[in-house]
Write an enzyme that holds these catalytic residues in place. Structure first.
Site, PDB file in Angstrom:
ATOM      1  N   ASP A 145      -8.385  -2.853  -1.363  1.00 38.17           N
ATOM      2  CA  ASP A 145      -8.963  -1.571  -1.946  1.00 38.17           C
ATOM      3  C   ASP A 145     -10.138  -1.565  -1.268  1.00 38.17           C
ATOM      4  O   ASP A 145     -10.953  -2.356  -0.926  1.00 38.17           O
ATOM      5  CB  ASP A 145      -9.059  -2.137  -3.524  1.00 38.17           C
ATOM      6  CG  ASP A 145      -9.294  -1.028  -4.428  1.00 38.17           C
ATOM      7  OD1 ASP A 145      -8.516  -0.209  -4.438  1.00 38.17           O
ATOM      8  OD2 ASP A 145     -10.300  -0.632  -4.995  1.00 38.17           O
ATOM      9  N   GLU A 198      -2.841  -0.329 -10.251  1.00 36.76           N
ATOM     10  CA  GLU A 198      -4.262  -0.210  -9.825  1.00 36.76           C
ATOM     11  C   GLU A 198      -5.409   0.075 -10.879  1.00 36.76           C
ATOM     12  O   GLU A 198      -5.127   1.246 -11.641  1.00 36.76           O
ATOM     13  CB  GLU A 198      -4.532   0.846  -8.737  1.00 36.76           C
ATOM     14  CG  GLU A 198      -5.792   0.738  -7.860  1.00 36.76           C
ATOM     15  CD  GLU A 198      -5.861   1.462  -6.821  1.00 36.76           C
ATOM     16  OE1 GLU A 198      -4.744   1.785  -6.102  1.00 36.76           O
ATOM     17  OE2 GLU A 198      -7.008   2.180  -6.544  1.00 36.76           O
ATOM     18  N   TYR A 235     -12.434   9.933   3.732  1.00 34.42           N
ATOM     19  CA  TYR A 235     -13.654  10.299   4.119  1.00 34.42           C
ATOM     20  C   TYR A 235     -14.058  10.213   5.487  1.00 34.42           C
ATOM     21  O   TYR A 235     -15.467  10.423   5.634  1.00 34.42           O
ATOM     22  CB  TYR A 235     -14.594   9.623   3.191  1.00 34.42           C
ATOM     23  CG  TYR A 235     -14.466   9.777   1.563  1.00 34.42           C
ATOM     24  CD1 TYR A 235     -15.074  10.723   0.961  1.00 34.42           C
ATOM     25  CD2 TYR A 235     -13.940   8.856   0.713  1.00 34.42           C
ATOM     26  CE1 TYR A 235     -14.855  10.941  -0.483  1.00 34.42           C
ATOM     27  CE2 TYR A 235     -13.655   8.993  -0.598  1.00 34.42           C
ATOM     28  CZ  TYR A 235     -14.191  10.009  -1.097  1.00 34.42           C
ATOM     29  OH  TYR A 235     -13.831  10.221  -2.439  1.00 34.42           O
ATOM     30  N   ASP A 236     -13.048   9.850   6.247  1.00 31.83           N
ATOM     31  CA  ASP A 236     -13.336   9.550   7.517  1.00 31.83           C
ATOM     32  C   ASP A 236     -14.278  11.121   8.317  1.00 31.83           C
ATOM     33  O   ASP A 236     -15.343  10.618   9.112  1.00 31.83           O
ATOM     34  CB  ASP A 236     -12.108   9.380   8.651  1.00 31.83           C
ATOM     35  CG  ASP A 236     -11.726   8.199   8.303  1.00 31.83           C
ATOM     36  OD1 ASP A 236     -12.613   7.082   7.780  1.00 31.83           O
ATOM     37  OD2 ASP A 236     -10.408   7.766   8.396  1.00 31.83           O
ATOM     38  N   PHE A 278      -8.210   9.555   7.830  1.00 26.52           N
ATOM     39  CA  PHE A 278      -7.943   9.948   6.500  1.00 26.52           C
ATOM     40  C   PHE A 278      -9.076  10.067   5.671  1.00 26.52           C
ATOM     41  O   PHE A 278     -10.347   9.486   6.116  1.00 26.52           O
ATOM     42  CB  PHE A 278      -6.751   8.920   5.823  1.00 26.52           C
ATOM     43  CG  PHE A 278      -7.141   7.724   5.726  1.00 26.52           C
ATOM     44  CD1 PHE A 278      -7.349   6.649   6.729  1.00 26.52           C
ATOM     45  CD2 PHE A 278      -7.430   7.216   4.172  1.00 26.52           C
ATOM     46  CE1 PHE A 278      -7.626   5.381   6.232  1.00 26.52           C
ATOM     47  CE2 PHE A 278      -7.794   6.104   4.046  1.00 26.52           C
ATOM     48  CZ  PHE A 278      -7.885   4.979   4.978  1.00 26.52           C
ATOM     49  N   HIS A 306     -14.939  -1.469   7.857  1.00 29.81           N
ATOM     50  CA  HIS A 306     -14.766  -2.137   6.676  1.00 29.81           C
ATOM     51  C   HIS A 306     -13.417  -2.950   6.618  1.00 29.81           C
ATOM     52  O   HIS A 306     -13.392  -4.115   6.517  1.00 29.81           O
ATOM     53  CB  HIS A 306     -15.256  -1.271   5.504  1.00 29.81           C
ATOM     54  CG  HIS A 306     -14.321  -0.050   5.323  1.00 29.81           C
ATOM     55  ND1 HIS A 306     -14.261   0.953   6.321  1.00 29.81           N
ATOM     56  CD2 HIS A 306     -13.505   0.233   4.561  1.00 29.81           C
ATOM     57  CE1 HIS A 306     -13.506   1.762   6.163  1.00 29.81           C
ATOM     58  NE2 HIS A 306     -12.810   1.822   4.850  1.00 29.81           N
ATOM     59  N   ARG A 307     -12.280  -2.028   6.979  1.00 31.15           N
ATOM     60  CA  ARG A 307     -11.002  -2.678   6.776  1.00 31.15           C
ATOM     61  C   ARG A 307     -10.631  -3.574   8.077  1.00 31.15           C
ATOM     62  O   ARG A 307     -10.260  -4.743   7.801  1.00 31.15           O
ATOM     63  CB  ARG A 307     -10.049  -1.547   6.940  1.00 31.15           C
ATOM     64  CG  ARG A 307      -8.470  -1.772   6.605  1.00 31.15           C
ATOM     65  CD  ARG A 307      -7.613  -0.778   6.287  1.00 31.15           C
ATOM     66  NE  ARG A 307      -8.004   0.027   5.001  1.00 31.15           N
ATOM     67  CZ  ARG A 307      -8.763   0.886   4.882  1.00 31.15           C
ATOM     68  NH1 ARG A 307      -9.114   1.746   5.968  1.00 31.15           N
ATOM     69  NH2 ARG A 307      -9.376   1.577   3.988  1.00 31.15           N
ATOM     70  N   LYS A 317     -12.127   2.811  15.491  1.00 32.05           N
ATOM     71  CA  LYS A 317     -12.410   2.852  14.078  1.00 32.05           C
ATOM     72  C   LYS A 317     -12.299   1.396  13.689  1.00 32.05           C
ATOM     73  O   LYS A 317     -13.192   0.996  12.851  1.00 32.05           O
ATOM     74  CB  LYS A 317     -11.685   3.633  13.261  1.00 32.05           C
ATOM     75  CG  LYS A 317     -11.859   3.443  11.630  1.00 32.05           C
ATOM     76  CD  LYS A 317     -11.050   4.526  10.946  1.00 32.05           C
ATOM     77  CE  LYS A 317     -11.290   3.990   9.502  1.00 32.05           C
ATOM     78  NZ  LYS A 317     -10.498   4.795   8.357  1.00 32.05           N
ATOM     79  N   THR A 373       0.709  -1.216   0.146  1.00 29.85           N
ATOM     80  CA  THR A 373      -0.043   0.075   0.017  1.00 29.85           C
ATOM     81  C   THR A 373       0.986   1.177   0.207  1.00 29.85           C
ATOM     82  O   THR A 373       2.105   1.077   0.410  1.00 29.85           O
ATOM     83  CB  THR A 373      -0.929   0.136   1.169  1.00 29.85           C
ATOM     84  OG1 THR A 373      -1.787   1.212   1.225  1.00 29.85           O
ATOM     85  CG2 THR A 373      -0.155   0.036   2.559  1.00 29.85           C
TER      86      THR A 373
END
Ligand code: ITT
Length: 202
Positions: free
Chosen positions: A77, A48, A155-156, A153, A182-183, A177, A19
């Site tokens: 992603d 990508e 859209y947080d 970071f 999602h992550r 978080k 990443t």
């Protein structure tokens, strides 16, 4: 005989995360450490592609990365999908963030009542010998009316998860978080698989 341990991890148990995003890396390191997996940030070329599917983007990048480094790698992603914008920006989240940014999304959502949205993460794991395997995580929430908070970071500052306490992701610590995100969900699925059946194969 005792296993040699380095910084709390048995030697050799390292997840190589390809990443360019240091925040993603820090989040992944914290989640994977819960499973006694060390995480290394790998700087290796990984194309990508532009595609409508996060799965295809993550898989393609992972295959390209493994070709270039010969190590088993993780590629992730992610994207933000806004219901009233028919899933936009979704797979185009990076481009939209780098162009119109948060202000652009908030402007598009002005006077829109349905503010439901979700983040989706696809983690692709691939080795030089095996096909990619994907792990998916999703978190439902809503787009807040304005930016709130300074952590995280992307859209947080405008995303408030439904399962939370009214704070945006940017008002939470990395640990907080990761519990909801999602992550965090996708990486925990990977870690459980890797520590169990998957681990024995690698
Ligand atoms: P990679 O090098 O890992 O690809 P990236 O920053 O390009 O890092 P993605 O393509 O996965 O990451 O993410 C697309 C965009 O979606 C990214 O630029 C962020 O703006 C946003 N994003 C992804 N995950 C996010 C999260 O957990 N919180 C806020 N925004 C996120």
């Amino acid at each position: 005989m005792k296993t040699k341990v380095s910084a709390g991890f048995p030697l050799g148990k390292v997840a190589y995360f390809v990443t360019s995003n240091v925040h993603k890396f820090q989040e992944a390191r914290q989640v994977l450490s819960e499973y006694r997996l060390a995480t290394a940030k790998l700087k290796v070329e990984a194309v990508e592609i532009q595609d409508d599917s996060l799965e295809n983007i993550a898989k393609y990048s992972a295959l390209d990365a493994v070709k270039n480094c010969g190590l088993p790698v993780l590629v992730e992603d992610a994207g933000l999908f806004v219901d009233s914008l028919k899933g936009f920006p979704g797979p185009y989240s990076k481009y939209v963030y780098n162009t119109v940014g948060l202000k652009g999304i908030l402007k598009l959502m002005k006077n829109i009542e349905n503010r439901s949205a979700y983040f989706k993460s696809v983690v692709a794991f691939v080795t030089p010998e095996e096909d990619p395997i994907c792990f998916v995580g999703k978190v439902e929430g809503k787009i807040f009316l304005q930016e709130k908070g300074t952590s995280g970071f992307g859209y947080d500052p405008i995303f408030e998860p439904h399962e939370g306490d009214g704070r945006t992701f940017a008002e939470m610590t990395t640990e907080e978080k990761n519990v909801l995100s999602h992550r965090g969900k996708a990486l925990r699925k990977f870690a459980e698989w890797y520590s169990g059946a998957g681990k024995r194969r690698f």
